[in-house]
Scaffold this motif. Structure first.
Motif, mmCIF file in Angstrom:
data_model
loop_
_atom_site.group_PDB
_atom_site.id
_atom_site.type_symbol
_atom_site.label_atom_id
_atom_site.label_comp_id
_atom_site.label_asym_id
_atom_site.label_seq_id
_atom_site.Cartn_x
_atom_site.Cartn_y
_atom_site.Cartn_z
ATOM 1 N N VAL A 183 0.859 -1.182 0.000
ATOM 2 C CA VAL A 183 0.000 0.000 0.000
ATOM 3 C C VAL A 183 0.896 1.232 0.000
ATOM 4 N N ASP A 184 0.999 1.898 -1.143
ATOM 5 C CA ASP A 184 1.842 3.092 -1.243
ATOM 6 C C ASP A 184 1.153 4.241 -1.961
ATOM 7 N N GLY A 185 -0.175 4.115 -2.102
ATOM 8 C CA GLY A 185 -0.931 5.186 -2.743
ATOM 9 C C GLY A 185 -1.051 5.059 -4.246
ATOM 10 N N SER A 186 -0.336 4.109 -4.834
ATOM 11 C CA SER A 186 -0.410 3.950 -6.291
ATOM 12 C C SER A 186 -1.545 2.996 -6.671
ATOM 13 N N SER A 187 -1.974 3.098 -7.916
ATOM 14 C CA SER A 187 -3.083 2.274 -8.410
ATOM 15 C C SER A 187 -2.591 0.891 -8.822
ATOM 16 N N ILE A 188 -3.486 -0.089 -8.726
ATOM 17 C CA ILE A 188 -3.176 -1.474 -9.088
ATOM 18 C C ILE A 188 -4.133 -1.893 -10.204
ATOM 19 N N GLU A 189 -3.600 -2.409 -11.317
ATOM 20 C CA GLU A 189 -4.423 -2.866 -12.436
ATOM 21 C C GLU A 189 -4.509 -4.389 -12.396
ATOM 22 N N ILE A 190 -5.740 -4.883 -12.362
ATOM 23 C CA ILE A 190 -5.971 -6.324 -12.224
ATOM 24 C C ILE A 190 -6.720 -6.827 -13.460
ATOM 25 N N PRO A 191 -6.123 -7.700 -14.288
ATOM 26 C CA PRO A 191 -6.816 -8.242 -15.475
ATOM 27 C C PRO A 191 -7.847 -9.290 -15.058
ATOM 28 N N LEU A 192 -9.080 -9.152 -15.579
ATOM 29 C CA LEU A 192 -10.166 -10.083 -15.266
ATOM 30 C C LEU A 192 -10.926 -10.412 -16.548
ATOM 31 N N GLU A 193 -11.767 -11.416 -16.478
ATOM 32 C CA GLU A 193 -12.675 -11.693 -17.586
ATOM 33 C C GLU A 193 -13.925 -12.360 -17.029
ATOM 34 N N GLY A 194 -15.026 -12.175 -17.759
ATOM 35 C CA GLY A 194 -16.298 -12.742 -17.340
ATOM 36 C C GLY A 194 -17.384 -12.346 -18.299
ATOM 37 N N LYS A 195 -18.541 -12.926 -18.099
ATOM 38 C CA LYS A 195 -19.692 -12.589 -18.941
ATOM 39 C C LYS A 195 -20.183 -11.192 -18.595
ATOM 40 N N VAL A 196 -20.943 -10.613 -19.516
ATOM 41 C CA VAL A 196 -21.359 -9.223 -19.340
ATOM 42 C C VAL A 196 -22.281 -9.024 -18.146
ATOM 43 N N ASP A 197 -22.949 -10.098 -17.705
ATOM 44 C CA ASP A 197 -23.841 -9.955 -16.551
ATOM 45 C C ASP A 197 -23.167 -10.406 -15.254
ATOM 46 N N ALA A 198 -21.841 -10.609 -15.281
ATOM 47 C CA ALA A 198 -21.123 -11.052 -14.084
ATOM 48 C C ALA A 198 -20.934 -9.886 -13.110
ATOM 49 N N VAL A 199 -20.888 -10.235 -11.807
ATOM 50 C CA VAL A 199 -20.624 -9.261 -10.741
ATOM 51 C C VAL A 199 -19.328 -9.675 -10.046
#
Length: 642
Positions: free
Chosen positions: A608-624
């Motif tokens: 945790v240093d204040g910078s943003s984290i980019e996380i690659p994900l995939e799923g169907k359009v109705d996924a939560v």
């Protein structure tokens, strides 16, 4: 009050007591992560300016006391909630019971217990009296006993402040009047010996199990303190040692001058009694003195006969002698009276009233005192958030007290507010500075936001005062925070029908970003031509918004045209998070809820240093997608293509 935070620091947890003047709560100090007791003055005192002024002064004086048998005072403050001022004292939290509760439980104490508790209370009073502080309300209700048997005397300062106001709560008056000294009951001058009397009553109650005087009203009890003699403890229980009874009866003498001269003398006798098992001989005590007696003249017969014969012989000349003796006495007395009248100003010291010096600069205080023939001596210097440097914070001799000319008033003066070093907040996230400022006894000031092409959003660009400068406690730190690159509103262009390169150039021209390119067969558009865009043309959007493009890979083999977003197709995307937690590291877990099933799709530990984290994900359009920090649910998002 439960859940209220006072002074941006003390969170009230539960009510633990109360009296005629204040209510007592258990609270958590967020800064030092410890439990404290907070005494909050009742509403009826908030409008009494004289009382509040005296209360602050006496509480600050009491805060200077440091003794193992006195409850520590950590802080004195005032806060505003819903337009109402709340005056409070923050004290050491004692896990235990009041002496009154223990007396009720046990009925009465053993001799050893009585002497041990009395010694501890007396040692607390000795320390207070040495610092010129008189308690004025010693009673079992104001004495805490810890679980390991240590006595803690509380309410120094608040008791003295109470003497300036009328306490109208009947139950409280009844609770205190059983321990009042006669001079308190009369409304007379109280001093250290008033505390000795009250301690004597407490000792009496501990050893006998009851107070010496009872009555239907406070007035009845007060009159008994003034007029009636106390029944000696041994008449109630003849097993009580004579030495202990003598000590108690000397403490509770009606006249202040007849009591122990000091608490130190009382302590000496208590310790002697403890060493001798309560059997201290009367001649060993500090208070044993030969009583004043009228001794009749004892004469024998021979002496009487000689006087008779002398009387006859001298009867003739005695009248002349008496006459001249009277005349001589008159002359001498007249001369003495005239001389005394002339010289009385030299031998009788004039009394003056001590002025109120609190709030005055020390130089001005000395001038005011000198006008009255008094002196001022600086006893100590303390940091104060209320008084400027070199102003009088407290005076040891109370204003209004009569003293002799030449008397020295000891005072405490302010060193100004305590100086602290400003921490470096630049390049930190705005969401993490609260604890940093609290640890430094500072607070957040004005926060302004500015666009920046070089600094990420929510990161502090600058601060005032500058890092590492020294400022007073409580100073507000003004901050300038980045909003990230400046965003403008543009109209989404139509990219469908353009080649892939033309579409990319158009996004650059409009200040938009390319999210991803998805290649799929399409029977309507040739290979390399955009046939779907994630935002419809004509919509107003901010610059730097990321756009997804679908580019044709040529006609499909079956001649069927698939829909750009099939519901059963898992579409990749990137989730951006900026975690804000107090720890240096955080475990980020993401759970995908899709087709009625839950699946952990991401679980890693990040710094945790204040910078943003980019996380690659995939799923169907109705996924939560549910987001968890260190196993705690934070938020959820739906698929951005939904």
């Amino acid at each position: 009050m439960i859940g209220t935070v006072l002074g941006n620091r003390y969170e009230i947890i539960e009510k633990i007591g109360g009296g005629g003047m204040a209510l007592v709560y258990k609270a958590k100090c967020r800064l030092l992560n410890r439990y404290v007791a907070i005494k909050i003055l009742r509403d009826e005192f908030n409008n009494d300016e004289e009382f509040i002024k005296k209360f602050k002064r006496e509480s600050q004086a009491a805060a200077s006391l440091s003794h193992p048998n006195i409850v520590n005072i950590y802080d004195v403050g005032v806060d505003k909630k819903d337009g109402q001022e709340i005056h409070y004292i923050v004290m050491e939290y004692i896990k235990g019971k009041t002496l009154k509760e223990i007396i009720r439980e046990k009925g009465k104490f053993t001799v050893d217990e009585t002497i041990d508790y009395s010694i501890q209370i007396a040692e607390a009073l000795e320390h207070a009296h040495e610092n010129h502080i008189v308690h004025r309300d010693i009673k079992p209700h104001n004495i805490m006993v810890t679980e390991d048997g240590r006595v803690k005397v509380t309410d120094f300062g608040i008791a003295r402040a109470a003497s300036a106001s009328t306490v109208t709560n009947t139950s409280n008056v009844i609770g205190s009047v059983h321990y009042f000294s006669p001079e308190q009951a009369r409304g007379g001058y109280t001093d250290e010996k008033s505390d000795i009397y009250s301690l004597g009553i407490v000792m009496y109650e501990m050893i006998t199990g009851r107070v010496p005087f009872e009555g239907d009203s406070p007035i009845t009890v007060a009159l008994k303190h003034i007029q009636e003699e106390i029944i000696p403890p041994r008449e109630i229980d003849n097993s009580i040692p004579l030495g202990l009874e003598n000590i108690i009866m000397h403490c509770v003498k009606k006249s202040q001058s007849d009591r122990y001269a000091t608490v130190s003398d009382l302590l000496s006798d208590l310790k002697k009694t403890k060493l001798s098992g309560g059997k201290l001989p009367m001649e060993d005590t500090n208070f044993i003195e030969a009583p004043t007696q009228i001794i009749p003249v004892v004469e024998d017969k021979e002496g009487k006969e000689m006087k008779k014969s002398k009387k006859k012989k001298n009867s003739d000349g005695s009248l002349k002698v008496v006459f001249f003796a009277i005349l001589l006495a008159f002359v001498v007395v007249s001369s003495m009276a005239l001389g005394f009248y002339k010289l009385k100003d030299y031998f009788i010291t004039k009394e003056v009233v001590v002025p109120d010096l609190v709030g005055l600069h020390i130089d001005r205080a000395k001038e005011e005192a000198e006008k009255l023939g008094l002196n001022v001596e600086v006893a100590n210097e303390v940091y104060s958030s209320e008084f400027n440097k070199d102003e009088v914070v407290n005076q040891m001799t109370e204003a209004g007290t009569k003293v002799k000319e030449g008397y020295t008033i000891k005072v405490a003066i302010s060193k100004g507010r305590n100086l602290v070093k400003v921490p470096n907040l630049i390049n930190r996230n705005i969401n993490e500075i609260d604890s940093i400022l609290k640890d430094s006894s500072l607070s957040e000031g004005l926060v302004e936001y500015e666009y920046s092409d070089n600094v990420a959003e929510n990161i502090i660009i600058n601060q005032d005062p500058a890092p590492y400068t020294e400022v007073e406690e409580g100073t507000k730190i003004n901050l300038i925070v980045s909003q990230g690159p400046e965003k403008k509103i543009v109209v989404m262009p139509k990219l469908v029908g353009q080649s892939e390169n033309e579409a990319k150039n158009a996004l650059i021209a409009y200040g938009l970003a390319l999210d991803q390119i998805v290649r799929e067969p399409n029977n309507e558009y040739e290979e390399g031509i955009v046939f779907w865009q994630s935002i419809e043309p004509g919509n107003e959007i901010e610059t730097n918004t990321a756009i997804t493009l679908y580019v044709s890979s040529g006609p499909s083999a079956r001649g069927e045209e698939p829909e750009p977003e099939e519901k059963d197709k898992e579409i990749p995307f990137v989730m951006t998070l900026t975690p804000s937690v107090e720890d240096d590291e955080v475990e980020i877990k993401i759970v995908r809820v899709q087709d009625g099933n839950r699946k952990d799709v991401y679980n890693k530990i990040h710094k945790v240093d204040g910078s943003s984290i980019e996380i690659p994900l995939e799923g169907k359009v109705d996924a939560v997608f549910e987001i968890y920090y260190d196993g705690i649910y934070i938020d959820e998002i739906v698929h951005p293509h939904n």
